[in-house]
Write an enzyme that holds these catalytic residues in place. Structure first.
Site, short mmCIF file in Angstrom:
data_model
loop_
_atom_site.label_atom_id
_atom_site.label_comp_id
_atom_site.label_asym_id
_atom_site.label_seq_id
_atom_site.Cartn_x
_atom_site.Cartn_y
_atom_site.Cartn_z
N HIS A 196 0.84 -1.21 0.00
CA HIS A 196 0.00 0.00 0.00
C HIS A 196 0.87 1.25 0.00
CE1 HIS A 196 -3.57 2.43 1.37
NE2 HIS A 196 -2.59 3.18 1.87
N GLU A 197 1.82 1.30 0.91
CA GLU A 197 2.62 2.52 1.05
C GLU A 197 3.50 2.76 -0.17
OE1 GLU A 197 1.71 4.46 3.20
OE2 GLU A 197 0.59 3.08 4.45
N HIS B 219 1.67 4.27 -3.01
CA HIS B 219 1.48 5.72 -2.96
C HIS B 219 2.61 6.41 -3.73
CE1 HIS B 219 -2.03 6.48 -0.56
NE2 HIS B 219 -1.61 5.73 0.45
N GLU C 291 -5.90 6.62 -2.53
CA GLU C 291 -5.94 5.57 -1.51
C GLU C 291 -6.33 4.23 -2.13
OE1 GLU C 291 -5.29 4.97 1.71
OE2 GLU C 291 -4.20 6.85 1.66
N ASP D 216 0.20 -8.54 -2.17
CA ASP D 216 -0.12 -9.57 -1.17
C ASP D 216 -1.43 -10.20 -1.61
OD1 ASP D 216 -0.30 -11.11 1.08
OD2 ASP D 216 -0.87 -9.47 2.42
N GLU E 240 -4.81 -7.48 7.48
CA GLU E 240 -5.27 -8.60 8.32
C GLU E 240 -4.13 -9.24 9.13
OE1 GLU E 240 -4.94 -8.64 5.14
OE2 GLU E 240 -3.84 -10.43 4.55
N HIS F 163 -9.96 8.20 2.86
CA HIS F 163 -9.81 6.83 3.36
C HIS F 163 -11.16 6.13 3.49
CE1 HIS F 163 -5.96 8.58 4.75
NE2 HIS F 163 -5.50 7.36 4.60
#
Lengths: 144, 1039
Positions: free
Chosen positions: B449-450, B453, B473, B484, B492, B547
């Site tokens: 995710h990061e 960005h 986002e 993943d 999770e 978000h």
């Protein structure tokens, strides 16, 4: 008789104080908070100059009162925030967009002013981030 | 407009900086005869950021005969400073002192025992590493240290940098240390950045505001340029640290540089300003060259053994992965200045949100790694890199091999554990977790995710606000889920409390079984536009719910992946991000971009293309033609004119473009020619008022009656002090600068009926964190133009970068100044955005002008000092696109035509104004140019009509609420509008947008309307109804 007296006193106390929320507070207040990032979670705070501190844990939740501090201290903090002249602050842009945001907003009868930042280097006046950190620490532990 | 100018400029910066043809200009600019020119670049030094050649003592200087026993001497494998010696490779067990003496002899040291002092010694199994600092007569030689390494009892290696024994006659300083501190203090005061730090703040700077230490310093690192100096470390404020090198005899400032407390992604110099530090503590640039890549097996936070890539330098191992294709050894200096690596560092439990943030390498002396957080972050970043490389052919975040930096062990601004991870525009930061999450470095989807960005930032750069922010986002989630890819959940692996599903978010089920917005903190997100959460675009409200509403495009991607498979879906979405989306794109643009990408990759009419439509329809993102982020103004309906001067700037002329003849030739008042201009005239949008600085340096305002040809003149600035003046399009404001050549612009406002004024100071915002990147100070502005709203003033200005090594460097660039706040009806904040963060070498830009109808399109002059070439360029601030309109031999002072399909500019080769067509994008020329006004100069094209300067022509289409029942239907359904409307059109389309049924019935005004479509097969459709109250669209299901 004792019971009636207590009820009357409680009523007088209750009726003698107007309860405000940050949304309808007519005098000065400071709002601040942070959030974003992977979790997207927000922490929003408001300090009214009567000493009441409010908190909301998301962008959509209503603010609820969590603490009360000394009114003189609250007025001083609001005054300090006002004196920062947030509306005149020239932010220093940085490369890229951070997903974490901090903000401080001064609201009062004379108008509102707001600044947001991610990196403290964006704020040329370190007093802003110092006050922010002070407010944040106070909101989490007002006894300190 | 505000958004366009102030928030979208960064796009253009990166794009422009990537243009190879942009070379910087240098040399000062000056006005000659009133016109700004850029001086000969040959007149001054050509490097705005001089980097002096480094003259290390390379191995070629070695007397090999003296080193017979240490025969494996090698030159550096790269062109890097320092030396590199291999020892006897086991042929001689050696003795440390013998080894040192040999090294000393080789490096022209007189006496190793007195000149080399041991600083640290690390012993580990089978190895020993000793760090030495060079001294001369007890005084440290700045930047001179090396390491000796013993392996299995053999002194086998040494590396570092040592200078020959200094030849200074004396090491007795004439100045005291307090004298030196005073010199530095005065210098900082002269820059206006020195402030006394209060006693309670001194703790943040190590207890004292300044310290001085006598050292021997080699100017420009030249071995024969040794000086006895004071190295002064001084904090002009809590957040800044400066290093000064001051001659201990004369007090001359030899070098001064800012050393802010920060680490740098891929910059030239890493500066660790742990407060109270000294340079002895640095893992400094002296450690060269690297030993090279290594691998290790280490256990991560999930308890899994991972093979990670590390890097050995001088016997120490760093969490630097230089094993990927992107690694650039020739541009790297390890370990502090790597280029093209995956790099994990630690925040040491400090906060990046405070000035006290202290990041440092994660180091191991033996390549054994026990910090599981570091192992996880490092391994996961590598996985993310490989995903983008292998799946999308993308080389790192920025597509060109930029470093991928992970920072572990960071805390919040109050020093509490951070229950979050974030991207700060340059690096990924991981908190250790607290009440809701465990250490966030553990999870691959968090890393994905990061890191995504960073990909978004360097592609569409979706603005982090509103729908574009939610898409930002969402793309981070989408690629995080693909990296993943064993499930659709996010977080999770690190959620420990607070989320009933056990995951922070779920792309397959954004609602996660929760009730609604009241459960946002428990993991609820909308999964359909019906659930879109309307929030203010303020930080208090998550910048409009970025978000929160990301759940909708998340679900759209999931839908698409279910329809076509993950591998196709990720390719299509990546292409949409890479090729089609722009900074302020909205959800509907995402749909169109995905459809276009599916068409590109799989063909028009392909199942992948129709599935793209279907995926978005299922979340209520309709095909409404997309948002028009290019909000054009209506074209001025009046007759067209061009006002100009002649090449002697003797007076003004107005040419009637409509008739092809001069309208006022020249412009006269009471039969007398108006004075010629010192600055290019400025015209209101309706042409009624012309403002300019005349040759006597007064400000003139001409009132022009286009019916009669009558001209009136006012001297509105009678003092002969003015250099340039412009009027806003609506005539409410005038901006002016004086001939004092100071960095100020005065703005006068007349909108309230009174004359109000404000002085705005010009400065260069710092976009870069690189201490080697300087944009210098603004000297003065020159050309200016208001945007149509009158809130922003575009200007060019000369800036000067002071150089320690030669002539100061001057250059011109373009900025945008917020001078007016229309909402507050008051002067603006004075914020400044620059078109370029830093111009490349030998280039300048100036004379900017807005297009007439697209406030996000500008044109400007460009000068390439390397080629001595000029061009008129166009740029789209919205998209970051840049184009060449015309190349020529001088400055053009461009001006767009009223319809933006042509542009005029000065032709200095022929003393004419020339004209050229521009393409539909308005930033590229078309065809050849032609003479337009013989002898003309400084032409400004305008019209004398009136138009709304604030309203877009692309007003959003009004919509109406309604209810369709039943939906799904079998033979008929009823539309209930809740009020009486007139239906003008009713149509049903398939998912490809093809019309499949239209209602041809006669309809009266009605509140509800029954529809009985015929010949529809089972499936999902779009219903569109045009009514007198607006448009209604919804998804329709035939069962």
């Amino acid at each position: 008789m004792k019971h009636s007296y207590l009820v009357v006193c409680m009523c007088l106390l209750a009726c003698g104080t107007t309860k405000y929320t940050p949304e309808d507070y007519p005098d000065s207040q400071v709002r601040w908070g942070s959030g974003g990032g992977f979790s997207g979670q927000m922490s929003r705070y408001a300090l009214l100059d009567n000493g009441e501190i409010f908190y909301a844990k998301s962008a959509v939740d209503s603010m609820v009162q969590i603490h009360t501090i000394d009114e003189n201290l609250a007025k001083q903090l609001c005054s300090n925030a006002t004196s920062l002249n947030l509306s005149q602050l020239r932010k220093v842009p940085t490369i890229g967009q951070s997903t974490m945001q901090h903000y401080m907003k001064v609201m009062g009868p004379d108008g509102n002013a707001e600044v947001q930042w991610s990196d403290p280097r964006e704020i040329p006046n370190p007093s802003v981030t110092r006050l922010f950190n002070q407010l944040m620490a106070m909101a989490k532990n007002p006894s300190k | 407009m505000k958004k366009t100018i102030l928030t979208l400029l960064c796009v253009i910066i990166s794009v422009l900086m990537a243009q190879a043809q942009f070379k910087s200009v240098e040399g000062s600019s000056s006005h000659q005869g009133g016109a700004k020119t850029i001086s000969d670049p040959q007149a001054q030094s050509s490097d705005p950021h001089p980097v002096q050649p480094f003259a290390p003592r390379m191995i070629d200087d070695v007397d090999f005969a003296q080193l017979a026993q240490y025969s494996n001497v090698q030159s550096s494998p790269r062109d890097l400073p320092g030396f590199w010696i291999d020892g006897p490779q086991g042929r001689d067990p050696g003795d440390e002192q013998v080894f040192l003496q040999a090294v000393a002899k080789m490096l022209n040291l007189n006496d190793a025992s007195s000149e080399l002092r041991e600083q640290s010694r690390i012993k580990e199994q089978g190895a020993e590493h000793v760090r030495y600092q060079q001294f001369h007569q007890g005084i440290e030689v700045y930047g001179a240290e090396f390491r000796a390494h013993r392996y299995h009892g053999i002194w086998a290696k040494a590396n570092g940098h040592i200078y020959p024994s200094p030849q200074l006659a004396s090491v007795i300083p004439s100045l005291s240390d307090s004298d030196a501190i005073n010199v530095a203090t005065q210098d900082l005061r002269s820059m206006g950045i020195y402030h006394e730090i209060s006693s309670d703040q001194l703790q943040f700077v190590g207890g004292s505001q300044a310290s001085a230490k006598l050292v021997i310093y080699h100017v420009n690192r030249k071995s024969d340029a040794e000086r006895l100096v004071y190295h002064v470390q001084i904090f002009p404020s809590v957040s800044q640290s400066w290093d000064y090198f001051i001659d201990a005899a004369s007090g001359e400032i030899i070098r001064a540089n800012k050393a802010s407390c920060q680490f740098h992604a891929d910059h030239r110099q890493t500066t660790d300003c742990a407060h109270g530090h000294n340079h002895d503590d640095h893992e400094s640039v002296a450690i060269r060259p690297p030993d090279g890549p290594a691998t290790a097996v280490a256990t991560d936070l999930l308890g899994v053994n991972r093979t990670i890539n590390t890097y050995e330098v001088g016997g120490d191992f760093f969490l630097i992965d230089a094993s990927r294709d992107m690694f650039s050894p020739s541009r790297s200096s390890m370990p502090n200045e790597p280029v093209g690596v995956i790099w994990t560092i630690t925040g040491n439990g400090t906060s990046p949100f405070t000035d006290n943030f202290q990041a440092s390498h994660v180091v191991s002396g033996n390549n054994i790694w026990t910090d599981r957080s570091a192992v996880s972050a490092h391994f996961n970043a590598g996985q993310a890199y490989e995903y983008f490389k292998n799946t999308h052919g993308r080389e790192s975040l920025n597509g060109s091999g930029g470093n991928i930096i992970s920072v572990i062990d960071v805390v919040d601004q109050n020093g509490n554990e951070m229950d979050n991870a974030f991207w700060n525009g340059q690096a990924m930061f991981y908190g250790n977790g607290d009440q809701v999450f465990s250490d966030l470095a553990a999870a691959l989807d968090v890393a994905g995710h990061e890191i995504s960005h960073g990909v978004v930032q360097t592609t569409a750069n979706l603005e982090y606000i509103g729908q574009s922010g939610a898409m930002n986002e969402s793309f981070a989630d989408i690629f995080g889920a693909m990296i993943d890819r064993d499930d659709w959940q996010m977080g999770e692996d690190v959620v420990i409390a607070g989320f009933p599903s056990g995951a922070l978010r779920d792309l397959s089920n954004p609602n996660q079984g929760l009730a609604g917005p009241q459960d946002i903190n428990r993991g609820w997100q909308p999964d359909h536009m019906d659930e879109f959460v309307e929030l203010d675009n303020t930080p208090e409200q998550d910048n409009g719910g970025v978000h929160i509403n990301s759940g909708i495009p998340n679900k759209a991607f999931h839908n698409y992946a279910v329809l076509v498979g993950k591998s196709k879906a990720e390719r299509v979405f990546y292409r949409a991000l890479l090729v089609y989306l722009t900074k302020s794109s909205q959800f509907v643009d995402l749909r169109l971009a995905v459809e276009a990408s599916a068409k590109d990759l799989f063909g028009d009419g392909s199942t992948e293309m129709s599935a793209a439509s279907e995926a978005f329809v299922m979340v209520g993102i309709g095909n409404t033609g997309g948002s028009d982020t290019q909000e054009d103004l209506d074209t001025n309906p009046g007759d067209e004119y061009v006002i100009c001067t002649d090449w002697n700037q003797s007076t003004l002329y107005i040419f009637n473009e409509t008739t092809g003849e001069f309208f006022l030739n020249p412009v006269r008042v009471n039969g007398v020619n108006v004075d010629g201009p010192f600055s290019k005239p400025s015209v209101t949008d309706d042409g009624a008022t012309v403002v300019y600085v005349a040759s006597d340096n007064t400000v003139r305002a001409l009132g022009i009656d286009y019916q009669t040809g009558n001209v009136t003149q006012q001297v509105i600035g009678s003092e002969p002090i003015w250099r340039s003046a412009v009027i806003s399009k609506d005539g409410n404001r005038i901006a002016a600068i004086t001939d004092e050549l100071v960095n100020e612009i005065l703005v006068f406002d007349f909108s309230t009926g009174q004359t109000l004024s404000e002085t705005f100071e010009l400065f260069n915002p710092t976009f870069s964190n690189d201490p080697n990147v300087s944009t210098g100070d603004v000297d003065y502005a020159d050309a200016m133009e208001f945007d149509p709203s009158g809130e922003f003033l575009m200007y060019d200005a000369q800036s000067t970068i002071e150089s320690d090594f030669g002539s100061d460097i001057s250059y011109w660039d373009i900025g945008f100044l917020e001078v007016w706040d229309a909402d507050a009806e008051d002067f603006g904040s004075g914020r400044i955005e620059k078109l370029f963060s830093q111009l490349p070498e030998n280039t300048s830009i100036g004379n900017p002008t807005f297009s007439k109808n697209s406030p996000f399109i500008i044109s400007f002059d460009f000068f390439d000092g390397n080629q001595n070439a000029y061009a008129v360029l166009g740029a789209n601030i919205e998209t970051g696109d840049v184009g060449t309109i015309h190349e020529q031999s001088g400055l053009g002072y461009p001006s767009y035509s009223v319809t933006d399909d042509q542009i005029i500019y000065d032709d200095p080769a022929n003393d004419n104004i020339s004209i050229k067509n521009v393409q539909a994008n308005k930033i590229q020329g078309s065809g050849s140019d032609a003479d337009y006004i013989q002898g003309g100069r400084w032409g400004t094209w305008y019209a004398d009509g009136e138009r709304d300067l604030t309203t877009s022509t692309s007003d959003p289409i009004a919509t109406i609420e309604a209810n369709v029942s039943p939906n799904a239907f079998t033979t008929e359904f009823v539309i209930d509008f809740g009020r009486v409307v007139e239906i003008s059109h009713l149509e049903i389309s398939d998912m490809n947008g093809r019309s499949v049924w239209q209602d041809g019935a006669q309809r009266d005004a009605t509140q509800s309307y029954t529809v009985r479509p015929s010949n529809l097969t089972l499936g999902v459709y779009l219903l569109r109804v045009e009514t007198s109250e607006g448009r209604y669209m919804t998804q329709l299901i035939k069962k």
